[in-house]
Design a protein around this motif. Structure first.
Motif, PDB file in Angstrom:
ATOM      1  N   UNK A1505       0.825  -1.210   0.000  1.00 15.79           N
ATOM      2  CA  UNK A1505       0.000   0.000   0.000  1.00 15.79           C
ATOM      3  C   UNK A1505       0.865   1.268   0.000  1.00 15.79           C
ATOM      4  N   UNK A1506       1.901   1.294   0.801  1.00 13.28           N
ATOM      5  CA  UNK A1506       2.804   2.466   0.847  1.00 13.28           C
ATOM      6  C   UNK A1506       3.519   2.676  -0.484  1.00 13.28           C
ATOM      7  N   UNK A1507       3.915   1.569  -1.106  1.00 15.51           N
ATOM      8  CA  UNK A1507       4.619   1.700  -2.383  1.00 15.51           C
ATOM      9  C   UNK A1507       3.679   2.234  -3.465  1.00 15.51           C
ATOM     10  N   UNK A1508       2.440   1.776  -3.429  1.00 22.71           N
ATOM     11  CA  UNK A1508       1.468   2.305  -4.390  1.00 22.71           C
ATOM     12  C   UNK A1508       1.281   3.813  -4.210  1.00 22.71           C
ATOM     13  N   UNK A1509       1.185   4.208  -2.960  1.00 22.28           N
ATOM     14  CA  UNK A1509       1.011   5.640  -2.696  1.00 22.28           C
ATOM     15  C   UNK A1509       2.212   6.440  -3.191  1.00 22.28           C
ATOM     16  N   UNK A1510       3.408   5.926  -2.966  1.00 19.43           N
ATOM     17  CA  UNK A1510       4.630   6.595  -3.416  1.00 19.43           C
ATOM     18  C   UNK A1510       4.653   6.735  -4.930  1.00 19.43           C
ATOM     19  N   UNK A1511       4.218   5.656  -5.640  1.00 23.57           N
ATOM     20  CA  UNK A1511       4.203   5.696  -7.091  1.00 23.57           C
ATOM     21  C   UNK A1511       3.195   6.722  -7.604  1.00 23.57           C
ATOM     22  N   UNK A1512       2.026   6.746  -7.024  1.00 23.71           N
ATOM     23  CA  UNK A1512       1.007   7.685  -7.464  1.00 23.71           C
ATOM     24  C   UNK A1512       1.482   9.138  -7.314  1.00 23.71           C
ATOM     25  N   UNK A1513       2.115   9.402  -6.164  1.00 20.41           N
ATOM     26  CA  UNK A1513       2.610  10.766  -5.918  1.00 20.41           C
ATOM     27  C   UNK A1513       3.666  11.165  -6.932  1.00 20.41           C
ATOM     28  N   UNK A1514       4.563  10.245  -7.237  1.00 21.46           N
ATOM     29  CA  UNK A1514       5.661  10.543  -8.155  1.00 21.46           C
ATOM     30  C   UNK A1514       5.138  10.753  -9.568  1.00 21.46           C
ATOM     31  N   UNK A1515       4.177   9.891  -9.989  1.00 24.40           N
ATOM     32  CA  UNK A1515       3.621  10.028 -11.339  1.00 24.40           C
ATOM     33  C   UNK A1515       2.887  11.344 -11.467  1.00 24.40           C
ATOM     34  N   UNK A1516       2.182  11.714 -10.428  1.00 24.87           N
ATOM     35  CA  UNK A1516       1.448  12.979 -10.449  1.00 24.87           C
ATOM     36  C   UNK A1516       2.395  14.162 -10.626  1.00 24.87           C
ATOM     37  N   UNK A1517       3.568  14.086 -10.010  1.00 27.40           N
ATOM     38  CA  UNK A1517       4.536  15.183 -10.123  1.00 27.40           C
ATOM     39  C   UNK A1517       5.126  15.274 -11.529  1.00 27.40           C
ATOM     40  N   UNK A1518       5.262  14.122 -12.222  1.00 25.90           N
ATOM     41  CA  UNK A1518       5.960  14.121 -13.517  1.00 25.90           C
ATOM     42  C   UNK A1518       5.030  14.248 -14.726  1.00 25.90           C
ATOM     43  N   UNK A1519       3.748  14.178 -14.522  1.00 19.93           N
ATOM     44  CA  UNK A1519       2.869  14.108 -15.688  1.00 19.93           C
ATOM     45  C   UNK A1519       2.848  15.418 -16.472  1.00 19.93           C
ATOM     46  N   UNK A1520       3.216  16.567 -15.868  1.00 23.16           N
ATOM     47  CA  UNK A1520       3.228  17.842 -16.571  1.00 23.16           C
ATOM     48  C   UNK A1520       4.643  18.319 -16.890  1.00 23.16           C
ATOM     49  N   UNK A1521       5.602  17.437 -16.753  1.00 20.89           N
ATOM     50  CA  UNK A1521       6.987  17.813 -17.054  1.00 20.89           C
ATOM     51  C   UNK A1521       7.195  18.005 -18.553  1.00 20.89           C
ATOM     52  N   UNK A1522       8.237  18.816 -18.902  1.00 25.55           N
ATOM     53  CA  UNK A1522       8.560  19.030 -20.305  1.00 25.55           C
ATOM     54  C   UNK A1522       9.255  17.788 -20.882  1.00 25.55           C
ATOM     55  N   UNK A1523       9.257  17.710 -22.213  1.00 23.46           N
ATOM     56  CA  UNK A1523       9.893  16.585 -22.878  1.00 23.46           C
ATOM     57  C   UNK A1523      11.389  16.558 -22.596  1.00 23.46           C
ATOM     58  N   UNK A1524      11.883  15.361 -22.477  1.00 29.31           N
ATOM     59  CA  UNK A1524      13.325  15.115 -22.304  1.00 29.31           C
ATOM     60  C   UNK A1524      13.895  15.850 -21.084  1.00 29.31           C
ATOM     61  N   UNK A1525      13.077  16.073 -20.059  1.00 27.88           N
ATOM     62  CA  UNK A1525      13.588  16.648 -18.834  1.00 27.88           C
ATOM     63  C   UNK A1525      14.269  15.591 -17.987  1.00 27.88           C
ATOM     64  N   UNK A1528      15.114  11.034 -13.783  1.00 28.91           N
ATOM     65  CA  UNK A1528      15.887   9.960 -13.134  1.00 28.91           C
ATOM     66  C   UNK A1528      15.126   9.361 -11.959  1.00 28.91           C
ATOM     67  N   UNK A1529      14.462  10.206 -11.184  1.00 30.91           N
ATOM     68  CA  UNK A1529      13.766   9.710  -9.998  1.00 30.91           C
ATOM     69  C   UNK A1529      12.635   8.757 -10.400  1.00 30.91           C
ATOM     70  N   UNK A1530      11.893   9.154 -11.416  1.00 30.27           N
ATOM     71  CA  UNK A1530      10.797   8.278 -11.895  1.00 30.27           C
ATOM     72  C   UNK A1530      11.359   6.979 -12.450  1.00 30.27           C
ATOM     73  N   UNK A1531      12.446   7.047 -13.222  1.00 28.69           N
ATOM     74  CA  UNK A1531      13.063   5.843 -13.796  1.00 28.69           C
ATOM     75  C   UNK A1531      13.497   4.880 -12.707  1.00 28.69           C
ATOM     76  N   UNK A1532      14.149   5.416 -11.679  1.00 23.51           N
ATOM     77  CA  UNK A1532      14.662   4.559 -10.604  1.00 23.51           C
ATOM     78  C   UNK A1532      13.523   3.924  -9.829  1.00 23.51           C
ATOM     79  N   UNK A1533      12.471   4.710  -9.582  1.00 16.98           N
ATOM     80  CA  UNK A1533      11.350   4.164  -8.810  1.00 16.98           C
ATOM     81  C   UNK A1533      10.637   3.052  -9.594  1.00 16.98           C
ATOM     82  N   UNK A1534      10.363   3.279 -10.872  1.00 22.47           N
ATOM     83  CA  UNK A1534       9.726   2.259 -11.698  1.00 22.47           C
ATOM     84  C   UNK A1534      10.599   1.011 -11.790  1.00 22.47           C
TER      85      UNK A1534
END
Length: 1677
Positions: A1505-1525, A1528-1534
């Motif tokens: 459950x904690x890991x799911x919550x961590x993933x959701x938070x991280x994805x939410x932060x990256x969904x509006x990022x610019x291309x090719x930004x 690394x944090x998202x890659x490592x977590x996935x």
């Protein structure tokens, strides 16, 4: 080995230098060298004193039985000698034996034998001071290095080395008295420098040695400290300077001919030579012509005054060669004909060398370059050209060689210089005098020198084709034509000659020589002598003839008997030839020698043998330095008055027109002449002689001739012979005084008054001579005449001068001169008789202070000189004079007039009385001073101090303080008793006590004495405590019971409290040696005053209630002094206060409130120590007084009393912790913790709202400094909550102005909102915005309402838009007693930190235990809402949290090797805090803890459950990022989740908990297993969305990683589908919506892991898994 037994007297002081830095070898060896046997001149085997003091010269370990350990430099006190060569002694309180060879015995005396005996070494006190000072400096010196004060470190090392060397010189015993004095001067200068730069005490000195404060008056001590010593005799003769010049060699040896070198001193500013010449004759080899003068070519230029040393002086050296006409042309003249020819010149500026030779006590070498002249016509000014660097007029030498000379500057009269420098005078030094007289011409100094300067000449060519080479020959001839032998001197250092020959200037008809010749002509040969100048042309042909072509002459004295005037003279040149003889000098003496002489004899026959050459002239100038010959006609007439007896009246009248220089030059002869005229006809010439004598005496008062006064004194004592003169002098003086009331113009009377001192000297000396000659005849008549003279003096002073300005000047002149006659009168009258004369005279002066300011000053100056006179030093005369002196001083002090002069007079009086008290009783004089001065001194000091509140006292104002202290110090118990008995009423006594107590308080409050005047401060304190002990009984006797006076008692108690708290009395701050020194001399004066205070408090009785609560704070301040006995004395006073208030009011609330308030303020100021914690609660204390708790327990109100003492004790613990944290280098968190602890104590335990609010603001300031803005807001919110929205007026408090409660609360609210904004805690600021908006709306303040609503809206925007970091939390446990009290009580605390450095061990046996904890949110309702953005949830997840947990894994039962998750249990600890975080601190104490065990299945649910919550938070932060930004944090977590799932991860959970065997054996976990399955499915969905976001943002270079993640994700999904088919039911917990490439995640985290998921109807088309499957297939393709 021989042994000794002893003890060490000064602890480990010597160890400081012995263990110094290796680089400082000389200081390291200091103690060893200082006390080595070679340092003492007395052999060790011969002594008659007790050897009780012995420095250790070698360390001894004391390894034998009863051995005494010794360190290098310690001082051992010898107790006994054992076995012939052994000693016994002790170190402080340790006794033992040691080898005798390890110490050096020193002579010493032992005083006060016994337990408190003192051992004083018998050596020069300054040596002892150097030793002790170096030991003290050594400690501070090493600290300088540690504190990086490198510059001072090296400077001090240099000074210490110098002191060691100077000390060694003193110990050698080989110095003369003058050298010893000079060495001591250097030592004291360095000691004072070091003490000043190290911040140590100022050492008062007299004659280079420390003074004993008990042996001098306080006034003298004050003057020594302030550096204002009494001026010496102003007529002291000036000290002359003498310049020693030694020619070592002339290395410019290319001349090859004999040379004459002349040295002289030249004043560039005046353009003239000021000294005679020093002449050195060298042979062609450069050595002295006279072999006896080898190494003796030296001269002493004498009698240089201070004024001369300030001139622009140069040493000028001229080189004259003797040989051919031209140096490099052998054809010019035969070799046997010698000419004096100019060669070169050298100069040396005195300004360049004066400082160097002034500091050195030995010769210093200098090299002078010799320059040659380009044109001989410029020879006369070559030295000026060299000085002015006119390089075109001279040629510089090709090398740097030239004249090598050494210089040395000597000081003192010639007799002193001869004694101090015998080596110089043994070398045959040439005495070279000034051109003119020295500053002082003493009687007996006979001199008769005529200095002639051969300036220039103008001569005809005489038919020659070239100009002449002219040589001048000069002779001194007597009246009979005889040439005077050896009457010409070219310079000192060589014999006088009879014929002078000038140097020759080549081909020059207008030569300029400017050569000075000295003519030491005997006085008896001066009259009738004349000078003859012969002029010869020096041919350069083969024969080398010198042809005579003319001459000139001049007599030395004129017909009227005056000498040749000091000026330039133009002499006539008469023609002659080589055949001319001068055998008959009368042939030319009848001719005029110059223009003036020609005017005197115009009828000269033209047929004379000598014809004047009208176109040829010789210029000379003369300067006479003679004590017997004069150039003044009037003075000559006076000295030869017997030749014209009929002109005596006129001659005496013309004396005033003679210049002062001539008078002082012939002073003795003039005085002899005046008194011989007086003896010749007293009646006729008496008044004129008197006037002439007054004129001469007043001439010596002129600053220009003031230094001739000793000459006059010498004349009167040794040469004066006018035995009858006193009668006429007395008669004339009295006549002048008697006419002062009648005459309008009193200039002549005033002149006579100014000459009073020397008139009396002549009168008394004349009477002594007469008495010797007549065996004391006419004694009565003399005494009667003196009595009448003093009546006239009193008459003059008694006249009313307010209407006559001239009379004021006459009286002023008389008063100024009057004290100078006392010493003369003492030669003929007894001390009492002279004192009566003086008392009558001083008593005749007006008693008022309104006669005019200038006259007041003169009158007081006369009194001051009377006090400073020798007459006042006699006790019998002082008793007569003191009343009238004190009377005038009292009048001026009462009117506050002329305070500066009065302070000097009083200071002198007290100095004299103190000196006299050491030899005889001064009780009567002190009694007079107490009656006359004490009260008015107090009044004056109060007036001065009231004006000096804002600025420090000046020197003269400080003198009044020293005068008062001097008087009080001299007072005995008899004086105090008489003083108190003389008060007529209690009001007078009260006024006196208030004054003296007020002055004493001001002495301690104001900066009267600088910080480093420790001797003065201690002496002042000793006088104050002694005086207080004398006055206390009077206070108790007169102002208790019915006559109680609060004002006096309060003044007394305030004084006592101030006294005890003085920084200078806090012995604990001093070094051990200084503490012992102070304690031995004065004891602990704090204890003395504390006993006095306690005794007086006990005498108050029921009046104690008047000092409650006013004196609680001051008395509490006394208990904070770190002195055990003082504390023990003072504590029972608080019991009395509680008891008396309990009796009066039934409680002691006032005592309680005041005690707490004052305790807080005093401890916060830095007072108190560790022992103070238990002060009030101790049951056993040192001394006769029971503890406060013991006394309270005997009272009926003991329950409330004990409770109060307990509270105060706890408060002190917290206050001391707070103070220690604030003073030390503690962390901000620790300081904040202390403040929070204290703040809570004031609120919860003793309910002190004002103190609570004060500490709220202190805590807020700390947070702001640490940039903890959220905590600062919460802190200030505490004060806000205490206020109400009311219009109640509030007083000014802290930094708040006087305002209404509503406005203060509004201001606080705005400030809190601002701090929440800076801390990014907008959620906490929004309710305050609403509260403020409600208030504005209710008051219709729409402008403010608009502002606050906009701010609220901005906060909402900030919440949604701005990034905020989540804090991390740590549990910290404190173990050990070194931590602050509030930390030791609690076992653990929770810190909120973004970064925390883990410290394993703090101090010995003090430990910290630190580990991370997880917050448990209190806001589950927000977290469970579907549509709440994750940014909002993240805030509530970590804010307003009181519960935290941490897990400890362990295995229960057998451990499965293949899958450890089956038996992995978790011990979960939940910590509950006293207050939620964030709050007023960044950490809070743990209030409660809960412990539960979590099963493996529950743990798995929690982890997924904690890991799911961590993933959701991280994805939410990256969904509006610019291309090719940067992703690394998202890659490592996935990668971490997918790779773990493939390689084990959730697969292990499937194996462990989805196994049929586990399900069948744990039927109760069915719901939990289902929940875990759902969470796993949810994780797959979340990972799919994450990969979509990753696909969009991944950089092309990272595509291989993304492909790897896709492959592994397929494997993970296949595994899950194989093990457990996907459940296509939709439920809120895992709903993922994807619209237009925008991912929105809505989650609900279960409140607890045990909650089952909610069921929802199936809808496959809307389930995200279908979308993910489609997209994954496309990705794989």
């Amino acid at each position: 080995m021989s042994w000794g037994r002893g003890f060490l007297t000064n602890g480990r002081r010597g160890e400081c230098l012995a263990k110094s830095f290796h680089s400082f070898h000389s200081v390291l060896c200091f103690i060893s060298n200082a006390f080595s046997p070679n340092s003492f001149s007395t052999p060790l085997t011969s002594f008659s004193f007790v050897f009780s003091l012995s420095p250790v010269v070698c360390s001894f370990r004391g390894s034998v039985s009863h051995g005494l350990t010794l360190e290098l430099g310690e001082t051992v006190h010898i107790l006994e000698k054992c076995e012939g060569k052994s000693f016994s002694g002790s170190i402080v309180k340790l006794n033992g034996i040691f080898p005798a060879g390890y110490i050096h015995l020193k002579k010493a005396v032992v005083t006060n034998r016994g337990q408190y005996e003192t051992v004083v070494p018998l050596e020069d006190p300054i040596i002892t001071e150097v030793t002790s000072t170096l030991q003290e400096w050594s400690v501070l010196w090493k600290q300088l290095y540690v504190k990086h004060k490198v510059d001072l470190f090296y400077k001090l090392r240099h000074v210490m080395n110098e002191l060691i060397d100077l000390r060694r010189q003193l110990l050698s015993g080989h110095l003369t008295q003058d050298q010893v004095r000079e060495v001591k001067r250097h030592i004291t200068v360095r000691l004072d420098w070091g003490n000043e730069h190290l911040g140590l005490d100022l050492v008062p000195r007299k004659e280079f040695e420390m003074v004993d404060a008990d042996q001098i008056s306080v006034s003298d001590l004050y003057k020594m400290d302030s550096g204002r010593q009494r001026h010496g005799d102003s007529c002291r003769m000036p000290v002359p300077h003498h310049l020693f010049v030694n020619l070592k060699s002339f290395t410019y040896n290319t001349i090859g001919e004999d040379t004459d070198i002349f040295f002289s001193l030249y004043d560039l500013r005046e353009g003239k030579q000021i000294s005679e010449k020093f002449m050195v004759k060298l042979n062609k080899n450069g050595g002295p012509k006279n072999p006896e003068k080898v190494d003796r070519l030296c001269a002493l230029f004498t009698d240089l005054s201070n004024k001369d040393m300030k001139r622009d002086l140069y040493i000028v050296s001229q080189v004259i060669r003797t040989g051919r006409m031209l140096l490099n042309d052998s054809k010019k003249g035969p070799p046997h004909v010698q000419y004096r020819r100019p060669y070169g010149c050298a100069v040396l500026a005195m300004s360049d060398v004066l400082q160097t030779i002034s500091e050195l006590k030995e010769e210093k070498d200098f090299v002078l370059k010799v320059y040659t002249c380009n044109n001989e016509n410029e020879w006369y000014q070559i030295h000026e050209n060299i000085i002015r660097k006119s390089s075109t007029k001279y040629t510089a030498p090709s090398t740097n060689y030239g004249l090598i000379i050494s210089l040395q500057l000597l000081r003192g009269d010639m007799e002193q210089v001869r004694k101090e420098n015998p080596i110089i005078f043994n070398r045959g030094v040439a005495i070279t005098r000034k051109l003119g007289f020295p500053d002082v011409i003493m009687p007996g100094d006979i001199r008769n020198d005529l200095y002639l300067t051969l300036e220039r000449g103008d001569f005809e060519r005489g038919g020659k084709s070239v100009q002449k080479n002219i040589e001048v020959t000069m002779y001194v001839l007597y009246a009979d034509g005889e040439i005077l032998k050896e009457c010409i001197s070219l310079g000192s250092g060589e014999h006088n000659i009879s014929e002078y020959r000038s140097f020759v200037l080549y081909h020059n008809n207008s030569p300029r020589w400017s050569e000075v010749i000295k003519l030491p002509i005997p006085i008896d040969r001066f009259r009738g002598s004349h000078l003859r100048f012969e002029f010869r042309h020096c041919s350069t042909k083969d024969k080398g003839e010198k042809k005579l072509f003319g001459f000139a002459f001049t007599p030395l004295m004129r017909e009227d008997g005056t000498t040749l005037s000091d000026e330039s003279h133009e002499l006539y040149v008469y023609k002659c030839d080589e055949n001319t003889t001068f055998s008959n000098h009368a042939l030319y003496l009848g001719l005029p020698c110059c223009k003036d002489d020609f005017n005197g004899c115009p009828n000269i026959p033209s047929s004379l043998i000598f014809q004047r050459s009208t176109k040829e002239t010789l210029w000379i100038s003369t300067q006479l330095s003679s004590t017997k010959l004069t150039q003044n006609v009037d003075l000559l007439a006076l000295l030869k008055w017997k030749a014209h007896p009929d002109r005596v009246m006129d001659i005496l009248g013309r004396l005033r027109h003679v210049c002062g220089e001539e008078i002082v030059k012939f002073l003795q002869d003039i005085l002899d002449t005046l008194f011989s005229i007086l003896d010749d006809n007293t009646d006729k010439y008496g008044p004129l002689v008197f006037q002439s004598l007054v004129f001469i005496i007043n001439l010596l008062r002129d600053s220009k001739f003031y230094h001739f006064r000793p000459v006059m004194d010498t004349y009167i004592q040794k040469h004066f012979a006018g035995a009858l003169a006193y009668k006429e002098l007395i008669r004339c003086l009295k006549w002048y005084m008697d006419r002062s009331a009648e005459v309008v113009r009193q200039d002549h009377i005033q002149e006579a008054m100014r000459a009073l001192e020397y008139l009396f000297k002549f009168i008394i000396q004349s009477r002594i001579l007469y008495s010797r000659a007549t065996c004391g005849m006419e004694e009565d008549q003399f005494r009667a005449s003196i009595q009448e003279l003093f009546q006239s003096i009193r008459f003059v002073l008694s006249l009313d001068s307010r209407s006559s300005e001239t009379l004021i000047f006459t009286q002023a002149a008389l008063l100024n001169s009057f004290p100078a006659i006392f010493d003369e009168l003492l030669q003929m009258f007894t001390v009492q008789e002279v004192a009566e004369f003086v008392r009558g005279t001083l008593g005749s002066m007006p008693s008022t202070v309104h006669i005019g300011q200038s006259m007041d000053v003169v009158k007081l100056q006369s009194i001051a000189r009377t006090v400073d006179s020798r007459l006042f030093s006699f006790p019998e005369s002082r008793r007569i004079l003191l009343p009238v002196v004190l009377h005038h001083i009292h009048l001026h002090l009462r009117q506050q007039k002329e305070l500066l002069i009065c302070s000097g007079i009083l200071s002198s009086i007290f100095s004299i009385i103190k000196s006299s008290s050491l030899e005889s009783s001064v009780q009567e004089e002190v009694e007079m001073m107490v009656e006359s001065l004490l009260d008015v001194l107090l009044q004056t000091l109060l007036a001065i101090m009231s004006k000096s509140q804002t600025c420090p006292l000046s020197d003269w104002q400080g003198e009044y303080v020293s005068c008062l202290l001097s008087l009080l110090r001299q007072m005995s118990d008899i004086h105090f008793q008489h003083l108190l008995d003389n008060f007529q009423s209690k009001e007078e006594l009260k006024e006196f006590l208030l004054k003296i107590f007020c002055v004493f308080r001001n002495l301690m409050k104001l900066s009267i004495f600088p910080r480093d005047w420790n001797v003065m401060r201690l002496l002042t304190s000793n006088i104050i405590v002694s005086t207080t002990q004398y006055l206390s009984p009077a206070l108790h006797k007169s102002f208790t019971d019915a006559d109680f006076d609060f004002k006096v008692w309060n003044s007394y108690f305030s004084l006592a409290v101030l006294f005890i708290n003085q920084p200078s009395l806090q012995l604990e701050t001093l070094t051990p040696a200084k503490r012992k020194k102070v304690f031995d001399k004065y004891g602990d004066m704090r204890v003395m005053m504390a006993y006095e205070l306690f005794s007086m408090w006990q005498n108050l009785g029921e009046n104690k209630i008047h000092f409650i609560p006013g004196m609680i704070g001051p008395f509490l301040g006394v208990t904070l002094v770190p002195q055990i006995e003082v504390r023990n004395i003072m504590i029972p006073i608080f019991h009395d206060m509680m008891d008396w208030e309990q009796r009066k009011n039934g409680n002691f609330k006032q005592v309680e409130a005041e005690l707490i308030d004052k305790l807080d303020s005093l401890v916060s100021e830095g007072k108190g120590d560790e022992n103070y914690r238990e002060l009030f609660s101790l049951t056993q204390l040192f001394g006769p007084y029971p503890s406060l708790l013991e006394k309270i327990e005997q009272e009926t109100w003991r329950e409330t009393g004990v409770s109060f003492v307990t509270s105060v004790t706890r408060l002190m613990e917290r206050l001391l912790d707070y103070r220690d944290c604030m003073k030390g280098d503690e962390t901000e968190n620790k300081k904040i913790g202390c403040t929070v602890n204290l703040l809570n104590f004031y609120k919860s335990e003793i309910n002190k709202e004002e103190m609570y609010i004060r500490y709220i603001h202190k805590l807020c300031e700390m947070h702001l400094q640490a940039e903890n803005y959220t905590e600062a807001a919460f802190t200030l919110l505490l004060y806000w909550e205490l206020l109400h929205w009311e219009e109640r007026p509030l007083r000014e408090f802290l930094h708040y102005p006087a305002q209404s409660e509503w406005h203060r609360k509004e201001g606080l609210c705005r400030k809190v909102i601002h701090y929440f904004n800076k801390g990014k805690c907008w959620e906490y600021g929004i309710p305050l915005c609403r509260e403020l908006a409600f208030q504005y709306e209710s008051l219709y303040d729409y402008q403010s309402l608009s502002w606050i609503r906009k701010m609220e809206a901005a906060y909402y925007d900030n919440i949604m838009e701005q990034q905020r970091l989540e804090p991390e939390f740590f549990r910290v446990g404190f173990y050990g007693r070194k931590f602050p009290f509030f930390l030791r009580v609690s076992c653990c605390d929770i810190y909120t930190l973004c970064l925390f450095v883990i410290i394993v061990k703090i101090k010995l046996r003090d430990y910290l235990q630190i580990y991370a904890v997880t917050p448990v949110s209190e806001n589950m309702d927000v977290l469970q809402m579907d549509r709440v953005p994750d940014r909002i949830k993240s805030f509530y997840r970590v804010n307003n949290v009181r519960r935290f947990r941490y897990d400890r894994p362990f295995h229960k039962g057998p451990k499965d090797k293949d899958n450890e998750f089956k038996s992995l249990w978790i011990e979960r600890t939940t910590l509950i805090l006293t207050h939620p975080l964030p709050g007023i601190s960044r950490w809070f104490e743990v209030d409660k803890r809960e412990l539960v065990e979590v099963s493996p299945l529950e743990n798995a649910i929690y982890v997924v459950e904690n890991k799911n919550q961590e993933l959701r938070t991280l994805i939410s932060q990256y969904q509006h990022k610019q291309l090719h930004g940067n992703i690394n944090l998202l890659s490592m977590c996935l990668n971490g989740v997918i790779d773990a799932a493939v390689n084990g991860g959730i697969a292990r959970y499937q194996e462990a908990f989805f196994d049929k065997e586990y399900i069948s054996s744990h039927p109760e976990d069915t719901e939990k297993i289902t929940q875990l399955k759902d969470l796993m499915q949810e994780q797959v969905h979340v990972l799919g969305v994450g990969l979509v976001v990753h696909e969009k943002l991944v950089h092309p270079e990272m595509r291989p990683l993304h492909k790897k993640l896709i492959d592994q994700f397929q494997m993970m999904r296949s595994s899950l589908c194989h093990q457990h088919p996907l459940n296509h039911q939709k439920h809120p917990s895992n709903c993922l919506q994807l619209h237009s490439n925008t991912l929105t995640t809505t989650t609900n985290t279960p409140a607890a892991a045990q909650q089952p998921p909610k069921k929802h109807p199936s809808n496959d088309q809307e389930h995200p898994s279908n979308f993910l499957a489609t997209n994954l297939n496309m990705l794989v393709t």
